[in-house]
Design an enzyme around this catalytic site. Structure first.
Site, PDB file in Angstrom:
ATOM      1  N   GLU A 117       0.825  -1.210   0.000  1.00 12.40           N
ATOM      2  CA  GLU A 117       0.000   0.000   0.000  1.00 12.40           C
ATOM      3  C   GLU A 117       0.861   1.263   0.000  1.00 12.40           C
ATOM      4  O   GLU A 117       0.795   2.059  -0.934  1.00 12.40           O
ATOM      5  CB  GLU A 117      -0.939   0.008   1.219  1.00 12.40           C
ATOM      6  N   GLU A 150      -3.905  17.370  38.944  1.00  8.19           N
ATOM      7  CA  GLU A 150      -4.867  18.458  39.147  1.00  8.19           C
ATOM      8  C   GLU A 150      -4.228  19.842  39.097  1.00  8.19           C
ATOM      9  O   GLU A 150      -4.815  20.778  38.579  1.00  8.19           O
ATOM     10  CB  GLU A 150      -5.583  18.293  40.499  1.00  8.19           C
TER      11      GLU A 150
END
Length: 584
Positions: A74, A315
């Site tokens: 491909e 956080e």
């Protein structure tokens, strides 16, 4: 020149295998791909099939001295070279060094016109020539759909696929053949390849709740045992990394050395010496309970000992953490400048659970820390399920224990959840610190207690703590009439008890003064009585002395009187002397 690694170490009783060099994959397959046999790698578009094959070839050529051949049906060679250059794979150099042979085969309907004489002899000759040029032992065919996509006759298709696999097997080539999966209930488009392959690997790239995750599963592996779970894997700048969830055994060391938590009174609660080195500590609590502050104390103490620390923050940013910790007297900036502390701060949503795990592994392997902080683990639930997070943390805990790394994990708990962890990882931990916000009298106060600490004596008290300019300070247990008191209730009770204590001291002082006054009165009375007694004693002694003297004087006067009268003194005598007097 450094000695090359061996691709596999088979014994006479096991299936020979070729190591892929893909991190984690050789572990779950117990050695790699079946040597000298074809392996089918199936997956949808973008799942990583071509990269798997290329990494298998490049690692074989560079690490195991096994040259390889890539036949692409491909992508063109320039496109392949550019695509893998970002991963550090230099195909041009490997081709120039005759470690790889790369060929692009373009197949169209006009070239393959379906006839009764249709076969793959031309392809076999081409592969054989490429193998001979570099002495290849590994082959990758990418992808098989491009080779057979133009064949509508299923009979010819089935026969040629079987012939291709048999030919590769007869040549003793360890081969990876990629195949497209266009339907969820089938591994390949034709549904034939998986049956003639000795090993089938399924790659899956899925999107769940807007989070990209990749999974690998070994569908079959003839002649060998293998892991059967779905394993997360990651594609990063170093290629594919597979993350086996439960492959590590529980054979890590258990050091007896203790390390300070950075909070002296917390060390006292832990038997007076702190945590065991290499242990895992969980600090769980509601928002604002002080979890990150405890972790920062531990990091600061480790850096003061000259040990490296790695802080994973999910956080807050590093600058925000450094700024916030200064408010309680902990300055982490000097340790960052000295290279003793590193932060990695990112939302887990940026790459999924497998990327978080792989990144932590890589950072730990590169930085070699003695202490690791993961703050908080509950944020991982944003990108995965509870079971997957627990599996990931199990792997991470075992990984750090093998390296004698002491780790602190913080976990957010919901208000009112009690003794629990939303990530459900408490059973993995050696020490569990539970932080609570206690609401009494219209205010919230912080409290801490050691829920468990394996292998050591620890306190069972609930201790109030406050965040001060000098850090986290644990207070003594304070019991009031209604139990443990905290905050203003504690201050109020202390005031009442102080006032009561002052009143008692005043009463005692008054009693002491009254006693002293009575003692003085008693002593004065005793002095007076002693004086009276001495006076009376003197008078009586004088009277006795005078009486005695008078008796003596009377006796003397009587004698003088007798002598003056020349009285017969014999009259005063008794006994046998009387008759003698009469005889005269």
């Amino acid at each position: 020149m450094a000695q090359k690694k061996k691709a596999s170490h088979p014994s006479s009783k096991t299936l020979p295998k070729a190591s892929t060099g893909i991190q984690g994959f050789d572990e779950i397959t117990e050695g790699g791909l079946p040597r000298g046999r074809p392996t089918l790698v199936s997956g949808g578009a973008g799942s990583g099939k071509t990269l798997f094959g290329l990494q298998f070839l490049v690692r074989g050529a560079t690490q195991y001295s096994e040259p390889g051949v890539l036949i692409s049906f491909e992508e063109s060679i320039p496109d392949l070279t550019k695509n893998v250059a970002s991963l550090g794979f230099d195909l041009d150099r490997l081709v120039a060094d005759k470690k790889l042979f790369v060929d692009h085969v373009s197949i169209t309907r006009s070239e393959l016109g379906e006839t009764g004489e249709y076969d793959l002899d031309g392809l076999f000759i081409r592969i054989a020539d490429a193998v001979q040029r570099v002495g290849a032992r590994r082959v990758v065919l990418d992808t098989i759909e491009a080779l057979f996509g133009e064949l509508p006759n299923p009979g010819i298709l089935r026969a040629e696929i079987r012939r291709l696999f048999n030919w590769l097997k007869q040549k003793g080539l360890t081969t990876v053949i990629t195949a497209e999966r266009d339907q969820p209930d089938r591994l390949t488009r034709h549904g034939i390849e998986e049956f003639v392959s000795d090993c089938v690997i399924l790659l899956d790239h899925r999107i769940r709740e807007e989070i990209s995750t990749r999974r690998l599963r070994i569908v079959k592996y003839r002649g060998s045992t293998h892991g059967t779970n779905e394993y997360p894997f990651l594609i990063d700048d170093q290629g594919i990394s597979v993350l086996p969830i439960s492959s590590l055994g529980l054979d890590h060391d258990a050091p007896a050395e203790r390390v300070s938590s950075g909070i002296a009174r917390l060390d006292v609660m832990l038997g007076g010496k702190g945590f065991y080195r290499g242990s895992s500590i969980l600090g769980s609590g509601t928002a604002g309970a002080g979890k990150t502050s405890i972790a920062a104390h531990f990091v600061d103490a480790a850096c003061r000992r000259g040990e490296r620390s790695l802080f994973f923050a999910f956080e807050e940013s590093p600058r925000q953490i450094v700024r916030n910790m200064r408010s309680i007297g902990i300055d982490l900036e000097p340790w960052v400048r000295k290279g003793l502390l590193q932060f990695h701060a990112a939302r887990p949503t940026y790459g999924g659970i497998e990327q978080v795990l792989l990144l932590t592994h890589k950072r730990i392997s590169t930085f070699q820390p003695s202490v690791v902080v993961v703050d908080p683990v509950t944020n991982l639930l944003m990108v995965s399920t509870q079971n997957e997070v627990r599996s990931m943390l199990t792997r991470l805990v075992d990984f750090m224990k093998t390296r004698r790394i002491t780790a602190i994990f913080t976990s957010l708990t919901a208000a009112g959840s009690g003794e629990g962890s939303e990530a459900n990882v408490s059973s993995l931990m050696d020490t569990w610190l539970l932080l609570k916000n206690i609401e009494v009298g219209g205010e919230r106060n912080r409290a801490l207690y050691v829920l468990k600490s394996r292998g050591m004596e620890h306190s069972n008290q609930i201790r109030e703590f406050v965040l001060t300019d000098d850090g986290l300070r644990l207070l003594d247990v304070y019991l009031g009439p209604e139990g443990v008191l905290t905050g203003s209730a504690r201050v109020s009770q202390e005031g009442r008890e102080k006032a009561a204590g002052t009143s008692r001291r005043q009463q005692l002082e008054g009693s002491r003064r009254e006693l002293e006054r009575k003692r003085q009165i008693f002593e004065a009375r005793m002095t007076m009585l002693r004086a009276e007694f001495e006076m009376e004693e003197e008078q009586i002694k004088r009277s006795i002395s005078e009486s005695t003297l008078l008796d003596k004087e009377l006796l003397q006067d009587r004698g003088q009187m007798v002598r003056s009268r020349e009285a017969d003194t014999s009259a005063y005598k008794k006994g046998p002397s009387a008759p003698a007097a009469r005889k005269r």
